[in-house]
Design an enzyme around this catalytic site. Structure first.
Site, short mmCIF file in Angstrom:
data_model
loop_
_atom_site.label_atom_id
_atom_site.label_comp_id
_atom_site.label_asym_id
_atom_site.label_seq_id
_atom_site.Cartn_x
_atom_site.Cartn_y
_atom_site.Cartn_z
N ARG A 103 -11.96 -3.73 -17.99
CA ARG A 103 -11.65 -5.10 -17.63
C ARG A 103 -12.74 -5.59 -16.98
O ARG A 103 -12.95 -5.11 -16.09
CB ARG A 103 -10.22 -5.40 -16.87
CG ARG A 103 -9.90 -6.89 -16.74
CD ARG A 103 -8.43 -7.07 -16.18
NE ARG A 103 -8.65 -6.42 -14.45
CZ ARG A 103 -7.57 -6.28 -14.08
NH1 ARG A 103 -6.18 -6.52 -14.47
NH2 ARG A 103 -7.59 -5.82 -12.58
N GLU A 115 -1.92 -12.22 -20.73
CA GLU A 115 -1.09 -12.28 -19.33
C GLU A 115 -0.63 -13.62 -19.03
O GLU A 115 0.08 -13.75 -18.29
CB GLU A 115 -2.09 -12.07 -18.25
CG GLU A 115 -2.78 -10.63 -18.36
CD GLU A 115 -3.80 -10.51 -17.18
OE1 GLU A 115 -3.68 -9.98 -16.36
OE2 GLU A 115 -5.09 -11.25 -17.70
N ARG A 174 -10.13 -1.09 -13.93
CA ARG A 174 -10.26 -2.39 -12.87
C ARG A 174 -11.66 -2.23 -12.39
O ARG A 174 -11.83 -1.29 -11.52
CB ARG A 174 -9.26 -2.35 -11.93
CG ARG A 174 -7.81 -2.45 -12.35
CD ARG A 174 -6.61 -2.32 -11.39
NE ARG A 174 -5.32 -1.93 -11.84
CZ ARG A 174 -4.70 -0.83 -11.71
NH1 ARG A 174 -5.50 0.24 -11.41
NH2 ARG A 174 -3.66 -0.70 -12.44
N CYS A 197 -0.89 -2.56 -20.68
CA CYS A 197 -1.55 -1.70 -19.54
C CYS A 197 -0.84 -2.25 -18.19
O CYS A 197 -1.47 -1.89 -17.17
CB CYS A 197 -3.04 -2.11 -19.43
SG CYS A 197 -3.50 -3.79 -19.16
N HIS A 218 0.70 -1.35 0.03
CA HIS A 218 -0.16 -0.07 0.02
C HIS A 218 0.73 1.32 -0.19
O HIS A 218 0.39 2.35 -0.48
CB HIS A 218 -0.99 0.08 1.14
CG HIS A 218 -2.24 -0.70 1.05
ND1 HIS A 218 -3.05 -1.52 2.01
CD2 HIS A 218 -2.93 -0.82 -0.18
CE1 HIS A 218 -3.88 -1.98 1.53
NE2 HIS A 218 -3.89 -1.81 0.16
N ASN A 237 2.39 -7.41 -15.74
CA ASN A 237 2.64 -7.68 -14.45
C ASN A 237 2.53 -9.13 -14.28
O ASN A 237 3.62 -10.10 -14.01
CB ASN A 237 1.82 -7.16 -13.21
CG ASN A 237 1.87 -5.74 -13.32
OD1 ASN A 237 2.83 -4.94 -14.01
ND2 ASN A 237 1.21 -4.98 -12.58
N ASP A 238 1.35 -9.77 -14.71
CA ASP A 238 1.13 -11.19 -14.70
C ASP A 238 1.94 -12.04 -15.69
O ASP A 238 2.16 -13.04 -15.63
CB ASP A 238 -0.36 -11.34 -14.89
CG ASP A 238 -1.06 -11.43 -13.52
OD1 ASP A 238 -0.35 -11.84 -12.48
OD2 ASP A 238 -2.19 -10.54 -13.31
N ARG A 275 4.80 -12.40 -8.63
CA ARG A 275 5.07 -11.26 -8.45
C ARG A 275 4.75 -10.43 -7.16
O ARG A 275 5.15 -9.15 -6.86
CB ARG A 275 4.43 -10.39 -9.52
CG ARG A 275 2.57 -10.48 -9.30
CD ARG A 275 2.04 -9.76 -10.51
NE ARG A 275 0.54 -9.53 -10.43
CZ ARG A 275 -0.16 -8.57 -10.23
NH1 ARG A 275 0.43 -7.69 -9.93
NH2 ARG A 275 -1.17 -9.09 -10.15
#
Length: 560
Positions: A322, A411, A286, A482, A184, A434-435, A445
């Site tokens: 998404r 991904e 998202r 993205c 966070h 990322n994925d 990750r």
């Protein structure tokens, strides 16, 4: 001079004296209470309620992602299960302070043992516990120091309640010993454009008053810098200030090739700021925020209201939504509550939605209704696609329910390797770096122990992106990026050289990426991409791209 490495958040630079955050409150002594359990229970519940209200108030003041994070923390503070745990301990004669400490520690250990996203949330429980105990003991709550002058804040880690309300006129930069790019602290630092380095273990050696340079772009904290290094850092700070003040223009390469720069958003609340920073649309919306922390899926009407607000804000612009990406690190009881040994490889994304198709149907119905009521250009994509059959399934269902433009998230390596066939079954692809990096490198990750394998610069990842870019060009279909990789200014150029037709990122990164693209032509971008692809590893690929970029810059420099 000493260099301390960590993970940089953003591309900023800061110079200033260190001020360390106070250490945590000591563990409450485990001693019998002189009050009866009922009275101790009243004390505990009152303090939990006060802390919950304070967190919610801070969230409302901060807005954006911080509001969501702090509201979630406020709910944790008054979670009935946690209160039951506290009550059980009070019944054995413990003090409210000790009962709160033990109850929160028990839940913290449970989350930490789950790994991934849930483990990252364990530190939130620590912060709530500390605040409640401080209130019980009538001590100041843990918080950011106020030395009366601008400073670099160094902390073990920073609680969301503190990160969300940092005084940016005083806090020049932030360095944490713990944490990672998905904590966070990192998420909120990125949103607020705070110059930050997280996970810098050696920063524990820094002392109050030490002068440091925080170089987020270089993943570096420079302790005891030379006068020359300080001057260079200040020049870079001035350059960035000028860059941020420059007029916002559409993203493009130096030769005029357009590269639309879009925003990654988690709720419609961020729309105004994204537009102000020059977002040309939304490349990833998202939708999880509507579903998380809920016992059941939101109604079609509730969803439609949120989507309409987003599409209205981006009237006339492209908005890529998404559909719900749940499972793995974002479990939802009403979608898939069956325990899985390795949820990241289980019912996640499109697999989970097929398992509970009514949720997908309702979401697509709400999106189609919002699209019909607004003038934005709505594109809708499915997460975690691995096969052509999954692509056909989603395209057919979305089209049936009124969605006009459908696409997929690439991904998984499987989707990248057969991108030509996947793209033949839909309208566009968007690469979630990322994925894709996680699955390509077989490295979680969210797991710090394998962080060295999580770089999108790795040639194996870049090669898969190139395969998708090539398939998109052959099919005449857009291929966007993205994932967080798009926010890296130099990597953004490489991604365009690999075939990306648009880039989507945190709005705070738009200015840096826009400026970086404007320095290179399409041929330059391809040259940088080839240099990176030819390398052996992530670090080498990044170095090769930097070398190629320096060579291009040198050839354009005017002769002395």
């Amino acid at each position: 001079m000493m260099n301390i490495t960590g993970t940089g958040i953003g591309q900023g630079v800061a110079v200033g004296p260190v001020v360390r955050m106070a250490e945590r409150l000591p563990e409450p002594v485990d001693r019998p209470s002189h009050l009866d359990p009922e009275r101790e229970g009243e004390r505990a519940r009152a303090s939990l309620s006060v802390v919950a209200a304070e967190l919610a108030s801070r969230g409302a003041k901060a807005g954006g992602a911080a509001k969501d994070v702090l509201e979630a923390q406020a709910m944790m503070a008054e979670d009935p299960s946690l209160i039951d745990e506290v009550t059980t301990r009070l019944a054995t004669g413990k003090t409210a302070e000790r009962a709160v400490f033990e109850a929160f520690a028990s839940y913290r250990d449970l989350l930490a043992g789950m790994g991934g996203y849930m483990a990252e949330r364990a530190t939130d429980l620590d912060d709530i516990s500390q605040r409640v105990i401080a209130h019980l003991l009538k001590l100041p709550a843990p918080g950011v120091p106020s030395p009366g002058h601008p400073f670099i804040l160094v902390a073990r880690d920073l609680a969301p309640a503190d990160t969300a309300t940092l005084d940016l006129d005083q806090v020049l930069g932030l360095v944490t010993v713990d944490g990672g790019p998905t904590s966070h602290t990192a998420i909120l630092a990125r949103e607020k454009s705070i110059v930050a380095i997280v996970g810098a273990a050696d920063a524990a050696s820094l002392a109050d008053g030490d002068t440091v340079i925080v170089d987020a772009a270089g993943d570096l904290v420079v302790a005891a810098p030379t006068a020359e290094q300080i001057a260079d850092a200040k020049a870079r700070i001035a350059e960035r200030a000028a860059l941020e003040a420059a007029p916002v223009t559409p993203g493009s390469l130096a030769d005029g090739t357009p590269v639309p720069l879009l925003a990654n958003l988690g709720s419609a609340d961020g729309a105004a700021e994204a537009l102000k920073l020059g977002a040309e649309g939304v490349g990833l919306f998202r939708t999880e925020f509507l579903f998380l922390d809920a016992d059941s899926a939101p109604s079609v009407r509730e969803q439609q209201e949120h989507y309409t607000r987003l599409l209205t804000a981006f009237a006339g612009k492209k908005v890529v939504v998404r559909v719900l990406d749940a499972g793995a690190d974002k479990p939802l009881s009403f979608l898939n509550d069956a325990p899985e040994e390795n949820p990241a490889l289980g019912l996640r994304g499109i697999r989970a939605l097929r398992h509970a198709e009514v949720i997908l149907r309702e979401q697509l119905t709400a999106l189609a209704a919002a699209d019909a009521a607004t003038s934005a250009e709505l594109w809708v994509m499915a997460p975690m696609i691995a096969t052509v059959e999954e692509t056909r399934y989603f395209h057919a269902l979305a089209t049936e329910l009124g969605i006009r433009v459908t696409g997929v998230m690439v991904e998984t390596p499987s989707a990248a390797l057969i991108a030509d066939r996947v793209l033949a079954a839909c309208d566009f692809a968007s690469i979630g770096t990322n994925d894709l990096t996680q699955y390509t490198m077989a490295a979680d990750r969210l797991l710090g122990t394998v962080a060295n394998l999580q770089s999108p610069w790795h040639p194996a990842v870049l090669q898969l992106i190139a395969d998708v870019g090539r398939a998109g060009a052959a099919a005449g279909k857009p291929v966007g990026i993205c994932g967080e990789a798009a926010a890296d200014p130099l990597l953004a150029v490489v991604l365009v050289g690999l075939g990306a037709t648009s880039l989507s990122m945190s709005p705070s990164a738009l200015a840096d990426v826009r400026a970086s693209l404007a320095r290179y032509s399409q041929d330059d971008a391809k040259a940088l991409a080839q240099a990176a692809l030819a390398a052996e590893g992530a670090a080498e690929a990044k170095q090769a791209a930097h070398a190629a970029a320096s060579e291009i810059t040198a050839t354009r420099a005017p002769a002395p």
